[in-house]
Design a protein around this motif. Structure first.
Motif, PDB file in Angstrom:
ATOM      1  N   THR A   1      16.847  -4.357  47.780  1.00 59.50           N
ATOM      2  CA  THR A   1      17.192  -3.991  49.157  1.00 59.50           C
ATOM      3  C   THR A   1      18.353  -4.839  49.674  1.00 59.50           C
ATOM      4  O   THR A   1      19.293  -4.333  50.307  1.00 59.50           O
ATOM      5  CB  THR A   1      15.969  -4.168  50.074  1.00 59.50           C
ATOM      6  N   LEU A   2      18.303  -6.141  49.397  1.00 62.15           N
ATOM      7  CA  LEU A   2      19.390  -7.018  49.817  1.00 62.15           C
ATOM      8  C   LEU A   2      20.688  -6.701  49.079  1.00 62.15           C
ATOM      9  O   LEU A   2      21.776  -6.805  49.652  1.00 62.15           O
ATOM     10  CB  LEU A   2      19.002  -8.479  49.579  1.00 62.15           C
ATOM     11  N   THR A   3      20.578  -6.325  47.816  1.00 64.08           N
ATOM     12  CA  THR A   3      21.776  -5.977  47.053  1.00 64.08           C
ATOM     13  C   THR A   3      22.469  -4.760  47.668  1.00 64.08           C
ATOM     14  O   THR A   3      23.707  -4.730  47.791  1.00 64.08           O
ATOM     15  CB  THR A   3      21.408  -5.693  45.590  1.00 64.08           C
ATOM     16  N   LYS A   4      21.682  -3.776  48.082  1.00 60.26           N
ATOM     17  CA  LYS A   4      22.261  -2.588  48.713  1.00 60.26           C
ATOM     18  C   LYS A   4      22.911  -2.945  50.050  1.00 60.26           C
ATOM     19  O   LYS A   4      24.007  -2.487  50.372  1.00 60.26           O
ATOM     20  CB  LYS A   4      21.176  -1.528  48.917  1.00 60.26           C
ATOM     21  N   ALA A   5      22.216  -3.785  50.835  1.00 60.57           N
ATOM     22  CA  ALA A   5      22.791  -4.194  52.119  1.00 60.57           C
ATOM     23  C   ALA A   5      24.092  -4.966  51.908  1.00 60.57           C
ATOM     24  O   ALA A   5      25.080  -4.765  52.623  1.00 60.57           O
ATOM     25  CB  ALA A   5      21.778  -5.044  52.887  1.00 60.57           C
ATOM     26  N   LEU A   6      24.087  -5.869  50.910  1.00 57.74           N
ATOM     27  CA  LEU A   6      25.292  -6.640  50.616  1.00 57.74           C
ATOM     28  C   LEU A   6      26.428  -5.736  50.159  1.00 57.74           C
ATOM     29  O   LEU A   6      27.601  -5.946  50.531  1.00 57.74           O
ATOM     30  CB  LEU A   6      24.976  -7.690  49.554  1.00 57.74           C
ATOM     31  N   ALA A   7      26.107  -4.718  49.372  1.00 51.79           N
ATOM     32  CA  ALA A   7      27.133  -3.779  48.917  1.00 51.79           C
ATOM     33  C   ALA A   7      27.764  -3.052  50.094  1.00 51.79           C
ATOM     34  O   ALA A   7      28.989  -2.838  50.134  1.00 51.79           O
ATOM     35  CB  ALA A   7      26.519  -2.785  47.929  1.00 51.79           C
ATOM     36  N   HIS A   8      26.941  -2.677  51.091  1.00 55.51           N
ATOM     37  CA  HIS A   8      27.485  -2.003  52.271  1.00 55.51           C
ATOM     38  C   HIS A   8      28.408  -2.923  53.070  1.00 55.51           C
ATOM     39  O   HIS A   8      29.475  -2.514  53.533  1.00 55.51           O
ATOM     40  CB  HIS A   8      26.340  -1.512  53.163  1.00 55.51           C
ATOM     41  N   VAL A   9      27.985  -4.186  53.222  1.00 58.22           N
ATOM     42  CA  VAL A   9      28.802  -5.131  53.987  1.00 58.22           C
ATOM     43  C   VAL A   9      30.117  -5.410  53.263  1.00 58.22           C
ATOM     44  O   VAL A   9      31.193  -5.448  53.876  1.00 58.22           O
ATOM     45  CB  VAL A   9      28.020  -6.436  54.221  1.00 58.22           C
ATOM     46  N   GLU A  10      30.051  -5.613  51.936  1.00 57.81           N
ATOM     47  CA  GLU A  10      31.277  -5.887  51.187  1.00 57.81           C
ATOM     48  C   GLU A  10      32.192  -4.665  51.149  1.00 57.81           C
ATOM     49  O   GLU A  10      33.423  -4.802  51.131  1.00 57.81           O
ATOM     50  CB  GLU A  10      30.922  -6.344  49.780  1.00 57.81           C
ATOM     51  N   ALA A  11      31.609  -3.473  51.143  1.00 58.55           N
ATOM     52  CA  ALA A  11      32.438  -2.264  51.213  1.00 58.55           C
ATOM     53  C   ALA A  11      33.181  -2.210  52.535  1.00 58.55           C
ATOM     54  O   ALA A  11      34.357  -1.817  52.593  1.00 58.55           O
ATOM     55  CB  ALA A  11      31.562  -1.027  51.040  1.00 58.55           C
ATOM     56  N   TYR A  12      32.505  -2.622  53.605  1.00 58.82           N
ATOM     57  CA  TYR A  12      33.172  -2.643  54.912  1.00 58.82           C
ATOM     58  C   TYR A  12      34.309  -3.664  54.925  1.00 58.82           C
ATOM     59  O   TYR A  12      35.372  -3.437  55.511  1.00 58.82           O
ATOM     60  CB  TYR A  12      32.151  -2.964  55.997  1.00 58.82           C
ATOM     61  N   ILE A  13      34.068  -4.837  54.263  1.00 60.38           N
ATOM     62  CA  ILE A  13      35.114  -5.863  54.204  1.00 60.38           C
ATOM     63  C   ILE A  13      36.331  -5.343  53.447  1.00 60.38           C
ATOM     64  O   ILE A  13      37.486  -5.535  53.859  1.00 60.38           O
ATOM     65  CB  ILE A  13      34.566  -7.146  53.542  1.00 60.38           C
ATOM     66  N   ASP A  14      36.092  -4.667  52.312  1.00 63.22           N
ATOM     67  CA  ASP A  14      37.188  -4.224  51.455  1.00 63.22           C
ATOM     68  C   ASP A  14      37.888  -2.973  51.979  1.00 63.22           C
ATOM     69  O   ASP A  14      39.098  -2.812  51.807  1.00 63.22           O
ATOM     70  CB  ASP A  14      36.665  -3.949  50.047  1.00 63.22           C
TER      71      ASP A  14
END
Length: 492
Positions: free
Chosen positions: A194-207
């Motif tokens: 669950t945290l990995t998915k949340a982190l992926a969403h946040v990093e996608a927003y950063i990139d």
């Protein structure tokens, strides 16, 4: 005897083998890792003793003790004559098994020798293995530590295995088996995903935050995932230490005025004469503790001094210790003489201990109380005439055993509430280490919610995910691993 045996084995393992009259095939290559061996079954005389090895020289050791036979088929028991690899002297006729890695408990090549359980046989086989080049005696928990290092067990499964070995009651066995089966580890890995998915969403927003193709709700999805995880973590952290109580034992304190039958009840529940029983008031002056199995639950049962104004410095100290134990209790067994409820000591005990404890339990206090009216055999009528506000109560006689089944059933229900039921519900947190990492993960999620910068929010999620990884992998901290594995016995 066994200490001397291991000294001999260690000396044999350190020194080179004297010139042998024969040589097995398949010796380990120079410089390969050490192969360990140990007695894995219980010490002392027994029908069968199991000795096992793990490491690259396991096949060589098996061939050396069973010359002229080659290795048996994998995972199939074969009867072999065991002989000393140097002198050729017969040692025993035994079943041997060969487990080539990685399909073994440790992930390495393993061999097992199922020998007759006499001390001389076990000693002879262990000393023979100590003379095989590349072998040394195992340290405590070293087989399991190698299984962990080769990815055969997660750290929570290792802890479950340790708990299973030390389990003394039925509920401890059930809880340990669930953890060994990986339920707690699977739950933690699900949270980490669950945290990995949340982190992926946040990093996608950063990139890609300025990319028109990126959905506007990507951060909202991460926030929703974090919020759901916070609810789950809080539910496990606020379980009133049920898992730890189940693993280590709940503290049950027997208290009451003098001569109510406290010591008799402790002896009855523990099925042994723990406390001295006497008609003289104030016989018990110290806290007497004994571990017992109550309805399948592990319990530390404490017999305490009768609560009254002490008649001397020794009894006064006993009363002080009794009140101190009451504050530490998970469950209080309040014992009164059913035939003497109107006495000053009984009334004082009801007013100062029982009534306040019942009121606190109604206000959500985790401490629980069972009111036991003893000496029912002395009642002329069935009703002891207790005040209505002090119901429910249990009526019994320690002398005749009447009412004991009802007490045990009530204890089972109360201990289930205190320790949890390992047969149902989510896996329990059984160690302080589990609680520490979940609490740290929750704190990191709090930092994520408060972060003003998206990059800082992403870092908070990485830290949170790292704490979940530490639950199953240990985080590479050798000190933590040493603490966990030191409780294992040699041979496991």
């Amino acid at each position: 005897m066994w200490r001397g045996l291991w000294i001999l084995v260690a000396r044999a393992a350190r020194g080179p083998c004297r010139p042998c009259t024969r040589q097995g095939s398949g010796a380990p290559a120079p410089g390969s890792g050490a192969t360990i061996f140990a007695l894995s079954s219980g010490q002392g005389r027994c029908g069968i003793a199991v000795i096992r090895t793990s490491g690259p020289a396991s096949g060589h050791a098996l061939r050396s003790l069973t010359v002229p036979w080659d290795l048996p088929p994998a995972r199939r028991a074969c009867l072999r004559l065991l002989t000393d690899p140097c002198s050729g002297e017969p040692l025993d006729r035994a079943l041997v098994l060969w487990f080539p890695g990685p399909q073994s408990f440790t992930g390495e090549d393993c061999a097992e020798f199922h020998v007759h359980g006499g001390p001389a046989v076990v000693s002879g086989v262990l000393q023979a293995l100590g003379r095989v080049p590349g072998l040394r005696p195992a340290e405590a928990g070293e087989f399991t530590r190698r299984a962990f290092a080769h990815g055969k067990l997660s750290l929570t499964e290792v802890e479950g295995l340790a708990d299973l070995i030390h389990a003394e009651t039925e509920v401890q066995r059930r809880q340990a088996l669930r953890q060994l089966d990986g339920e707690l580890g699977d739950l933690c890995r699900g949270w980490a995903e669950t945290l990995t998915k949340a982190l992926a969403h946040v990093e996608a927003y950063i990139d890609f935050g300025e990319d028109d193709n990126l959905e506007d709700s990507v951060l909202e999805q991460a926030d929703s995932q974090v919020q759901g995880l916070e609810v789950a973590l809080n539910a496990h952290l606020h379980d009133a230490r049920r898992g730890q109580r189940l693993r280590l034992g709940a503290h049950v304190v027997v208290t009451g005025p003098p001569n109510a039958g406290k010591s008799s009840l402790v002896n009855l529940l523990s099925r042994k004469p723990v406390s001295i029983v006497s008609p003289e008031p104030g016989t018990t002056r110290d806290v007497l503790e004994t571990p017992v199995d109550l309805a399948g639950f592990p319990v530390l049962l404490s017999d305490t001094a009768g609560l009254r104004e002490g008649q001397g410095p020794v009894e006064q100290e006993g009363v002080r210790r009794a009140r101190e134990r009451l504050e530490q209790a998970d469950l209080i067994l309040a014992v009164l003489d059913a035939s003497d409820l109107a006495s000053p000591s009984s009334c004082n005990f009801l007013d100062t201990v029982v009534t306040p404890a019942i009121a606190q339990s109604h206000n959500g206090n985790s401490q629980r109380l069972l009111l036991v009216l003893n000496k029912s055999d002395l009642l002329l009528a069935g009703d002891p005439g207790l005040r209505p506000e002090l119901s429910p109560h249990l009526l019994m006689s320690c002398l005749t055993g009447e009412g004991l089944d009802g007490l045990l059933e009530a204890l089972r229900k109360e201990l289930t509430a205190v320790c949890g039921d390992p047969s149902t519900g989510p896996p329990l947190l059984t160690r302080a280490r589990h609680k520490h990492h979940l609490q740290s993960c929750l704190e990191a999620l709090g930092h994520y919610k408060q972060a003003k910068d998206v990059a800082l929010a992403a870092e908070a999620l990485r830290i949170a995910r790292g704490h979940l990884a530490c639950l199953t992998s240990g985080g590479g901290t050798e000190e933590i691993l040493d603490i966990i594995f030191r409780d294992f016995c040699v041979g496991k």
